[in-house]
Design an enzyme around this catalytic site. Structure first.
Site, PDB file in Angstrom:
ATOM      1  N   CYS A 305      48.213  22.456  52.802  1.00 41.81           N
ATOM      2  CA  CYS A 305      47.872  23.814  53.273  1.00 41.81           C
ATOM      3  C   CYS A 305      47.942  23.783  54.796  1.00 41.81           C
ATOM      4  O   CYS A 305      46.924  23.791  55.470  1.00 41.81           O
ATOM      5  CB  CYS A 305      46.485  24.224  52.803  1.00 41.81           C
ATOM      6  SG  CYS A 305      46.171  23.958  51.037  1.00 41.81           S
ATOM      7  N   ALA A 306      49.157  23.743  55.341  1.00 36.74           N
ATOM      8  CA  ALA A 306      49.353  23.288  56.717  1.00 36.74           C
ATOM      9  C   ALA A 306      49.090  24.338  57.789  1.00 36.74           C
ATOM     10  O   ALA A 306      48.875  23.976  58.946  1.00 36.74           O
ATOM     11  CB  ALA A 306      50.774  22.746  56.886  1.00 36.74           C
ATOM     12  N   GLY A 309      48.867  24.742  61.660  1.00 32.38           N
ATOM     13  CA  GLY A 309      49.662  23.590  62.059  1.00 32.38           C
ATOM     14  C   GLY A 309      49.006  22.555  62.942  1.00 32.38           C
ATOM     15  O   GLY A 309      49.642  21.546  63.266  1.00 32.38           O
ATOM     16  N   GLY A 310      47.751  22.748  63.331  1.00 32.96           N
ATOM     17  CA  GLY A 310      47.111  21.777  64.215  1.00 32.96           C
ATOM     18  C   GLY A 310      46.964  20.404  63.587  1.00 32.96           C
ATOM     19  O   GLY A 310      47.325  19.385  64.192  1.00 32.96           O
ATOM     20  N   LYS A 311      46.431  20.351  62.380  1.00 29.98           N
ATOM     21  CA  LYS A 311      46.271  19.049  61.710  1.00 29.98           C
ATOM     22  C   LYS A 311      47.623  18.463  61.349  1.00 29.98           C
ATOM     23  O   LYS A 311      47.829  17.241  61.429  1.00 29.98           O
ATOM     24  CB  LYS A 311      45.398  19.205  60.466  1.00 29.98           C
ATOM     25  CG  LYS A 311      43.951  19.607  60.749  1.00 29.98           C
ATOM     26  CD  LYS A 311      43.140  19.650  59.465  1.00 29.98           C
ATOM     27  CE  LYS A 311      41.725  20.150  59.712  1.00 29.98           C
ATOM     28  NZ  LYS A 311      41.693  21.601  60.040  1.00 29.98           N
ATOM     29  N   ASP A 358      53.731  27.793  47.133  1.00 25.12           N
ATOM     30  CA  ASP A 358      52.380  27.672  46.599  1.00 25.12           C
ATOM     31  C   ASP A 358      52.017  26.199  46.477  1.00 25.12           C
ATOM     32  O   ASP A 358      52.668  25.440  45.750  1.00 25.12           O
ATOM     33  CB  ASP A 358      52.313  28.354  45.230  1.00 25.12           C
ATOM     34  CG  ASP A 358      50.888  28.518  44.722  1.00 25.12           C
ATOM     35  OD1 ASP A 358      50.027  27.706  45.087  1.00 25.12           O
ATOM     36  OD2 ASP A 358      50.653  29.453  43.935  1.00 25.12           O
ATOM     37  N   ASP A 376      43.584  20.847  53.369  1.00 26.98           N
ATOM     38  CA  ASP A 376      42.723  21.635  54.273  1.00 26.98           C
ATOM     39  C   ASP A 376      42.564  22.995  53.607  1.00 26.98           C
ATOM     40  O   ASP A 376      43.270  23.947  53.919  1.00 26.98           O
ATOM     41  CB  ASP A 376      43.378  21.741  55.646  1.00 26.98           C
ATOM     42  CG  ASP A 376      42.477  22.389  56.674  1.00 26.98           C
ATOM     43  OD1 ASP A 376      41.275  22.556  56.398  1.00 26.98           O
ATOM     44  OD2 ASP A 376      42.981  22.753  57.751  1.00 26.98           O
ATOM     45  N   CYS A 429      36.479  23.934  56.381  1.00 27.74           N
ATOM     46  CA  CYS A 429      35.710  24.332  57.560  1.00 27.74           C
ATOM     47  C   CYS A 429      34.535  25.181  57.080  1.00 27.74           C
ATOM     48  O   CYS A 429      34.346  26.317  57.494  1.00 27.74           O
ATOM     49  CB  CYS A 429      36.580  25.101  58.539  1.00 27.74           C
ATOM     50  SG  CYS A 429      35.751  25.307  60.136  1.00 27.74           S
TER      51      CYS A 429
END
Length: 503
Positions: A305-306, A309-311, A358, A376, A429
């Site tokens: 679940c990118a 894009g930070g991780k 998906d 994530d 989070c």
């Protein structure tokens, strides 16, 4: 509001003026504030956009300030006024309800936003009371009409007569129970305050920390940068700082620097993607996945679940150092484009592709194809309320059922996609138990091969402690999973569970 109470420009008039009666104030007409300054007007427009369009303040305010040429101290004032009012809306509404002669939900929304802005200036900012009242009255006269401006003047004078500590004592005394008192004073919906208290207890912490946690949610976070390993070092990033920009070492992550002022895009490495803006909690959970002990090969990683894009960018930088590759999956095309942008500085050949699709289908399409997988998961975001203050007023308990179902599916798919001996990081989070521990418990309970579990938790606190800066003691509970807290760690409330596929 009837048309008879509107003037020719559509602004609301007072009842007396609508009847043709004149009202007078002690001020001469030349002394009355006719309008407001650009900073207060900008803050008001942000609140209206948040309310009317479900916008996020952090996306609305910066371009609005640029368009209007609001800079320097005025921009800082507008930012604190808008964000502070959004964060403390619940507290101010409880105070305003004691100063207004009708239910707040019967006020026109623009008028209520003006009152909230005024209450924050009177009670929450270092603005002289006379200036806070007169400037807010000017804003009301300009944006909602003369009649409402008179009401704003009267209400804010009532608010200003009682110091904030006395207001808070009154609110606590009127609450039916301790959690409700904490919620009202700490400006959170009661259901969120209860959930956070349960999460504290579930993590082995004292539930009495709730007030400190809510206060941390109401404190503006500092901007944290990530130096993506192999692309730029912390030392190099510091060396790019222009005059006046302060960069302090992060508290936990060796990749983190805390920005003391100015625009991060002034740093060339941020502008070209070798570094980025990323909460320190977000950094350490990605670093922990990369550091988790692995059996066998370590060649292919997946961010399920990118977006945005930070991780993924941090994982790709780490993968490049180890000769591994990364696939970044994101279901929303516009977020997939953000992922591709975040990955632009990664060396060629490291990112196999940015896949738009998906995430629940990857495990079936590529079973056992990956060595490390990050989930994530989409969540309520209750761990990042200090960054998106309006979120607390939009979320409801009903959101949980849809999200937790999706979270279970994504985690189970990730376990399908990882090979035997590989590791999955389940990250949210949010500290809410329904989105963290209960999701993992349920998925692991259901995953059995011939009655034997095919996956198991491994020590997430140990993986986190292995990646923090040398000599730093990271306080965590004694469970297999790990929970970070704003009031303890100074990060977003990130949750991390590490799962190994064993069959």
């Amino acid at each position: 509001m009837s048309d008879e109470r509107r003037d020719s420009r559509g602004r609301q008039r007072g009842a007396a003026r609508a009847r043709g009666e004149r009202t007078r104030t002690a001020q001469a007409p030349s002394q009355r504030r006719r309008g407001s300054d650009p900073a207060r007007t900008a803050a008001f427009d942000v609140l209206r956009e948040v309310d009317a369009s479900d916008a996020y303040a952090n996306l609305v305010l910066p371009p609005l300030l640029r368009e209007r040429g609001v800079t320097g101290r005025d921009a800082a004032f507008a930012t604190e006024l808008a964000y502070g009012t959004l964060r403390l809306r619940g507290r101010y509404d409880a105070i305003l309800a004691r100063c207004v002669d009708r239910p707040l939900d019967r006020l026109d929304p623009p008028l209520l936003d003006v009152l909230r802005l005024g209450a924050h200036q009177v009670l929450g900012m270092r603005v002289p009371q006379h200036a806070a009242v007169s400037e807010t009255v000017g804003l009301a006269r300009e944006r909602v009409g003369t009649g409402p401006a008179q009401m704003v003047n009267a209400v804010l004078r009532k608010v200003a007569r009682t110091p904030l500590p006395e207001w808070l004592d009154l609110l606590r005394a009127a609450a039916p129970d301790a959690v409700t008192a904490s919620a009202v004073v700490g400006s959170h919906p009661v259901w969120i305050a209860r959930a956070l208290r349960e999460a504290l207890a579930g993590d082995g912490r004292d539930p009495a920390e709730l007030d400190a946690l809510l206060e941390a949610d109401n404190t503006a976070p500092r901007v944290t940068l990530v130096a993506r390993p192999g692309l730029v070092s912390v030392t190099e990033l510091r060396g790019q700082a222009p005059d006046g920009m302060r960069l302090d070492s992060g508290r936990w992550a060796p990749t983190a620097l805390v920005l003391g002022g100015q625009d991060p895009l002034l740093l060339p490495a941020v502008a070209d993607g070798r570094a980025g803006v990323q909460d320190e909690g977000s950094q350490v959970v990605a670093l922990a996945l990369a550091a988790a002990p692995l059996e066998g090969r370590d060649a292919r990683w997946l961010d399920l679940c990118a977006g945005p894009g930070g991780k993924a960018a941090l994982l790709a930088a780490l993968a490049a150092q180890r000769g591994a590759t990364l696939v970044a999956n994101e279901v929303a095309p516009h977020r997939a484009r953000l992922v591709a942008k975040a990955l632009r500085a990664v060396p060629d050949g490291v990112v196999e592709r940015v896949r738009t699709g998906d995430g629940r289908e990857v495990g079936e399409q590529e079973p056992g194809a990956y060595d490390r997988v990050l989930v994530d998961a989409p969540c309520t975001g209750l761990g990042a309320l200090r960054r998106r203050p309006e979120s607390r007023w939009r979320r409801t308990p009903a959101d949980l059922s849809a999200l937790t179902g999706l979270q279970r599916e994504l985690l189970s798919c990730a376990i399908d996609a990882v090979r035997v001996g590989g590791v999955v990081a389940y990250v949210t989070c949010s500290p809410h138990l329904a989105e963290t521990r209960l999701v993992v418990d349920d998925v692991l309970r259901r995953r059995r091969v011939d009655g034997v579990p095919d996956a198991e938790r491994i020590d997430a606190p140990a993986a986190l402690r292995a990646v923090v800066a040398p000599g730093v003691d990271l306080p965590l509970g004694d469970r297999a999973d790990a929970q970070l807290w704003p009031h303890v760690h100074g990060t977003d409330a990130m949750h991390l569970t590490l799962v190994r596929r064993v069959r």
